[in-house]
Design an enzyme around this catalytic site. Structure first.
Site, PDB file in Angstrom:
ATOM      1  N   ASP A 214      -3.167   4.356  -2.201  1.00 11.83           N
ATOM      2  CA  ASP A 214      -4.327   4.790  -1.467  1.00 11.83           C
ATOM      3  C   ASP A 214      -4.699   6.341  -1.848  1.00 11.83           C
ATOM      4  OD1 ASP A 214      -6.124   4.507   0.837  1.00 11.83           O
ATOM      5  OD2 ASP A 214      -5.095   6.116   1.656  1.00 11.83           O
TER       6      ASP A 214
ATOM      7  N   HIS B 172     -10.691  -4.281   2.150  1.00 12.23           N
ATOM      8  CA  HIS B 172     -10.612  -4.070   3.527  1.00 12.23           C
ATOM      9  C   HIS B 172     -11.680  -2.852   3.876  1.00 12.23           C
ATOM     10  CE1 HIS B 172      -8.149  -0.974   1.463  1.00 12.23           C
ATOM     11  NE2 HIS B 172      -8.489  -0.503   2.628  1.00 12.23           N
ATOM     12  N   ASP B 173     -12.300  -2.181   2.921  1.00 10.89           N
ATOM     13  CA  ASP B 173     -13.221  -1.019   3.127  1.00 10.89           C
ATOM     14  C   ASP B 173     -14.829  -0.975   2.898  1.00 10.89           C
ATOM     15  OD1 ASP B 173     -11.263   0.963   4.134  1.00 10.89           O
ATOM     16  OD2 ASP B 173     -10.998   1.651   2.158  1.00 10.89           O
TER      17      ASP B 173
ATOM     18  N   GLU C   9      -6.474   3.625  -6.216  1.00 10.22           N
ATOM     19  CA  GLU C   9      -7.890   4.007  -5.338  1.00 10.22           C
ATOM     20  C   GLU C   9      -8.473   5.321  -6.061  1.00 10.22           C
ATOM     21  OE1 GLU C   9     -10.033   3.584  -1.150  1.00 10.22           O
ATOM     22  OE2 GLU C   9      -7.985   4.647  -1.272  1.00 10.22           O
TER      23      GLU C   9
ATOM     24  N   ASP D 168       0.791  -1.370   0.044  1.00 13.49           N
ATOM     25  CA  ASP D 168       0.062   0.052   0.007  1.00 13.49           C
ATOM     26  C   ASP D 168       1.117   1.131   0.077  1.00 13.49           C
ATOM     27  OD1 ASP D 168      -2.974   0.798   0.638  1.00 13.49           O
ATOM     28  OD2 ASP D 168      -3.165  -0.978   1.072  1.00 13.49           O
TER      29      ASP D 168
END
Length: 588
Positions: free
Chosen positions: A207, A343-344, A266, A101
């Protein structure tokens, strides 16, 4: 210089690991890097070729590691830099890639850069973050503007040492970096990117990579939430004026030195035309991006809405969101991704199919067929391959750990004086879309704590781990896990149509129960892929594309158990994949 073609990552099957919840090797209740290394043969056998490891950097963990205090070190409960070196080597020894990440819109407020920056207005790091003077109105000190944090509340936090506010688009412990300053960008490139590429990683998931460039006039946001003090300000900090300039700079000054580095972005809140500017091969900014239209279905969070406003989407809305992602490559030089979980998000089985016990396994296999037949780089999330699903509705707020979910729940409780019906409404929304659903420990076997840890897990293990776990599914030839293996293998065998297929066409757009689509590839001499997917508890008729009901079709795969034959109609949650050869397509 142009990137080599075809890029290694386009046909790669990627698997996201959330380190805290994956596998604990030392019994402290928290997953770790040695635990990950121990499962690499399992992932290799599944068909995984690239691992995406969520933040494992040193962090105070205010937002599960997305608040980084040191880019060049590891969060001690996860392991050490030596462990990371071992993970990189172990992946490469198995012919697998590893991406990390990249969290560089903000740091932790405990990062050395911010600790210095907050001291005064004249030190070396004084301008490394976004600082603004207060507004003084009628002798009162007010925030610089009315921007609302993405996690709720104000996007500004007062710092007494400087008598100024700093911007934090997320929690107050995540101050935003000032990308306008070249020295900041150089510092980020060196510490967060080059440090890890020098260690041998193969790329990054980036991210919030469209938030770096803000409207530097920092105007008030338009009032969309009436009666609220702070307003959603996405118009002023999403896809800002210098985003493309900086991503090109990053590619040319840093990434090009390391070859074909995967950069998957993202990119929330971005329409298709703008996405193309980021992922065009000619632009050379990002390799591909995650489009969030699918996973945001039924929510109003991007517009500043609350999680208790969540509603169940319709199947036509789902089809349209997928069509948008698939059409990104139509007539362009762009690339796309396939994912339903991260994960979100809540678990895809609960969000997009069904987690009813009688249909759950069939539905999980149907979603596997959907994902593996869509064009793009495939991303699976830990536990998805065994059909993990959302936590039970009976769980209370005391089981939640995610700061975003807790903020959302507490906001409702505070506004409505802890009214039990309002609190129930808040929990109902969180049970469907709350981030903790994806963060429950992976269910490895039916021993205590699902084989995740011998200690006390940091978050509760799903109640159903005895029925849904890796060990049991490895032994069962009809399991979700073994079906995923079969589906990933089929995807590789038919990569031209499944991974690289074009002309994605939906044939039953308004059907509320069945999803039918075709795909083709110009180099496959007119072959077509025909896919039927049932999203219903009841038997459903087949909607054949025009002219294809009578032609000869080869059934490549269905999600029925061995010995069961496909019938005239689709059984509940059934999936079928047909291959239609050129010889029957004349005049089609």
């Amino acid at each position: 210089m142009t990137a080599p073609s075809p890029n290694w990552w386009k046909a790669s099957t990627c698997y996201q690991i959330w380190p805290a919840s994956y596998k604990d090797s030392n019994g402290d209740g928290i997953g770790d890097i040695p635990g990950i290394i121990s499962t690499l043969p399992y992932l290799k056998d599944l068909g995984v070729e690239t691992i995406w490891l969520s933040p494992m950097y040193d962090s105070p963990q205010k937002d599960m590691g997305y608040d980084i205090s040191n880019y060049e070190d590891v969060y001690p409960p996860y392991g050490t830099l030596d462990d990371m070196d071992n993970l990189i080597k172990s992946c490469h020894d198995l012919g697998m890639k590893l991406i990390l990440d990249l969290v560089i819109n903000h740091t932790s407020d405990q990062h050395a850069w911010f600790l210095e920056s907050r001291k005064d207005k004249t030190n070396r790091y004084a301008d490394w973050f976004v600082w603004k003077d207060p507004r003084i109105v009628d002798g009162k000190r007010l925030e610089p503007n009315n921007w609302r944090s993405i996690f709720g509340g104000s996007a500004w936090e007062y710092c007494e040492e400087r008598d100024q506010y700093y911007l934090h688009l997320f929690v107050k412990e995540q101050p935003d970096l000032n990308w306008e300053l070249e020295e900041v960008r150089r510092g980020i490139y060196k510490s967060a990117i080059e440090f890890w590429l020098d260690k041998g990683i193969d790329g990054f998931r980036v991210d919030t990579c469209n938030l770096y460039s803000k409207d530097i006039t920092y105007p008030n946001a338009v009032v969309r939430l009436h009666g609220e003090e702070h307003q959603p300000a996405f118009d002023h900090f999403t896809n800002g004026p210098r985003m493309h300039e900086w991503l090109k700079e990053q590619r040319e000054q840093v990434l090009d030195k390391y070859g074909d580095v995967l950069m998957v972005g993202e990119l929330p809140g971005t329409d298709a035309a703008e996405v193309l500017q980021y992922v065009s091969a000619e632009a050379r900014e990002l390799s591909c991006v995650f489009d969030f239209d699918v996973v945001m279905l039924g929510t109003a969070t991007h517009a500043g809405g609350k999680k208790h406003h969540t509603v169940r989407h319709t199947l036509p809305q789902f089809k349209e969101a997928i069509r948008k992602v698939q059409d990104l490559i139509r007539g362009t030089d762009a690339w796309t991704t396939v994912f339903l979980e991260n994960h979100d998000q809540g678990r895809s089985l609960s969000r997009f199919a069904t987690d009813k016990p009688e249909w759950r396994e069939q539905a999980a296999k149907m979603l596997a067929v959907l994902m593996c037949t869509l064009t793009g780089t495939l991303f699976l999330y830990q536990g998805q391959e065994i059909g993990m699903y959302n936590h039970p509705e009976s769980w209370g707020v005391e089981e939640l750990r995610d700061i975003d979910s807790l903020n959302a729940y507490n906001d409702v409780a505070k506004r409505h004086n802890n009214d039990p019906l309002w609190c129930k409404k808040a929990m109902k929304g969180l049970q469907l879309v709350g981030r903790d659903n994806a963060r429950l420990p992976v269910q490895w076997d039916d021993s205590k704590n699902a084989g995740f840890t011998t200690g006390k897990p940091w978050i509760r293990v799903h109640d159903d781990y005895e029925a849904v776990n890796v060990a049991a599914q490895i032994k069962d030839p009809n399991s979700v896990l073994n079906f995923y293996k079969k589906m990933i293998k089929l995807r590789k065998e038919h990569a031209d149509l499944m991974v690289f297929g074009q002309d994605f066409s939906v044939w039953d757009f308004h059907d509320q129960d069945v999803f039918t689509f075709t795909k083709s590839h110009p180099e496959r001499h007119g072959e077509k892929l025909l896919v039927f997917l049932s999203f219903s508890d009841e038997e459903q008729p087949l909607h054949y594309p025009t002219g294809l009901d009578k032609v000869k079709k080869e059934l490549l795969l269905s999600n029925l158990n061995e010995g069961e034959e496909v019938g005239k109609y689709l059984s509940p949650w059934e999936a079928r994949v047909y291959l239609i050869k050129e010889s029957v397509l004349n005049g089609y």
